[in-house]
Design a protein around this motif. Structure first.
Motif, PDB file in Angstrom:
ATOM      1  N   THR A 112       1.009  26.500   0.944  1.00  0.00           N
ATOM      2  CA  THR A 112       1.189  27.880   1.423  1.00  0.00           C
ATOM      3  C   THR A 112       2.484  27.928   2.235  1.00  0.00           C
ATOM      4  O   THR A 112       2.989  26.880   2.684  1.00  0.00           O
ATOM      5  N   PRO A 113       3.022  29.122   2.455  1.00  0.00           N
ATOM      6  CA  PRO A 113       4.257  29.197   3.259  1.00  0.00           C
ATOM      7  C   PRO A 113       4.087  28.595   4.655  1.00  0.00           C
ATOM      8  O   PRO A 113       4.993  27.935   5.166  1.00  0.00           O
ATOM      9  N   ILE A 118       5.360  23.895   8.388  1.00  0.00           N
ATOM     10  CA  ILE A 118       4.896  22.762   9.209  1.00  0.00           C
ATOM     11  C   ILE A 118       5.446  21.464   8.641  1.00  0.00           C
ATOM     12  O   ILE A 118       5.873  20.578   9.378  1.00  0.00           O
ATOM     13  N   THR A 119       5.478  21.349   7.326  1.00  0.00           N
ATOM     14  CA  THR A 119       5.976  20.129   6.699  1.00  0.00           C
ATOM     15  C   THR A 119       7.438  19.901   7.061  1.00  0.00           C
ATOM     16  O   THR A 119       7.844  18.773   7.331  1.00  0.00           O
ATOM     17  N   ILE A 122       7.565  18.515  10.626  1.00  0.00           N
ATOM     18  CA  ILE A 122       6.982  17.179  10.819  1.00  0.00           C
ATOM     19  C   ILE A 122       7.780  16.115  10.084  1.00  0.00           C
ATOM     20  O   ILE A 122       7.893  14.987  10.562  1.00  0.00           O
ATOM     21  N   ALA A 123       8.378  16.426   8.996  1.00  0.00           N
ATOM     22  CA  ALA A 123       9.069  15.425   8.174  1.00  0.00           C
ATOM     23  C   ALA A 123      10.128  14.662   8.953  1.00  0.00           C
ATOM     24  O   ALA A 123      10.170  13.426   8.877  1.00  0.00           O
ATOM     25  N   PRO A 124      10.998  15.311   9.744  1.00  0.00           N
ATOM     26  CA  PRO A 124      11.989  14.525  10.489  1.00  0.00           C
ATOM     27  C   PRO A 124      11.322  13.587  11.490  1.00  0.00           C
ATOM     28  O   PRO A 124      11.766  12.453  11.693  1.00  0.00           O
ATOM     29  N   THR A 125      10.254  14.028  12.120  1.00  0.00           N
ATOM     30  CA  THR A 125       9.560  13.187  13.097  1.00  0.00           C
ATOM     31  C   THR A 125       8.940  11.979  12.408  1.00  0.00           C
ATOM     32  O   THR A 125       9.018  10.857  12.917  1.00  0.00           O
ATOM     33  N   GLN A 126       8.374  12.197  11.265  1.00  0.00           N
ATOM     34  CA  GLN A 126       7.763  11.092  10.517  1.00  0.00           C
ATOM     35  C   GLN A 126       8.840  10.101  10.081  1.00  0.00           C
ATOM     36  O   GLN A 126       8.630   8.892  10.099  1.00  0.00           O
TER      37      GLN A 126
END
Length: 136
Positions: A112-113, A118-119, A122-126
């Motif tokens: 969903t948008p 959120i992705t 979060i992706a840079p943090t991961q």
């Protein structure tokens, strides 16, 4: 002398003679058929065995009736099992249609948008956590 046995033998011999049996062998066969040539012990044993046979035949008849009842019950149970198995198959089919595994459901993979936003956060943090784990 046993009067009862003598009278019984006389009756058997008279009946055999009325049937035209006059030879001694025929008369002896008539006495043997009436079981008058047996010892009292053998006659008593024969009577006891006949009683046991009659009782065994009654028990056999009762057992056959019971077996018939059990067979009818078994048919009813098998019919019930058939209905139950058919119902279980029907429910399993309904469940298979409703609950498809995630790899078969394309909606599970569409984000969903809100989830997409959120992705991205979060992706840079991961990625940073992954690099820190490698260097340590």
């Amino acid at each position: 002398m046993n009067t009862r046995l003598v009278n019984t033998a006389a009756g058997v011999l008279a009946a055999a003679m009325q049937q035209g049996k006059a030879l001694p062998a025929n008369l002896a066969i008539a006495l043997d058929s009436a079981q008058l040539l047996q010892s009292p012990e053998t006659a008593a044993e024969t009577a006891r065995l006949r009683g046991e046979l009659a009782k065994a035949l009654e028990q056999t008849a009762a057992a056959r009736v019971h077996v018939t009842e059990l067979e009818e019950n078994l048919r009813a149970v098998n019919a019930g099992w058939s209905v139950s198995r058919a119902r279980v198959a029907e429910l399993e089919q309904q469940l298979a249609v409703k609950d498809r595994p995630a790899d078969e459901d394309p909606i599970c993979y569409a984000l969903t948008p809100k989830a997409d936003a959120i992705t991205r956060r979060i992706a840079p943090t991961q990625a940073l956590h992954a690099e820190a784990g490698e260097s340590a």
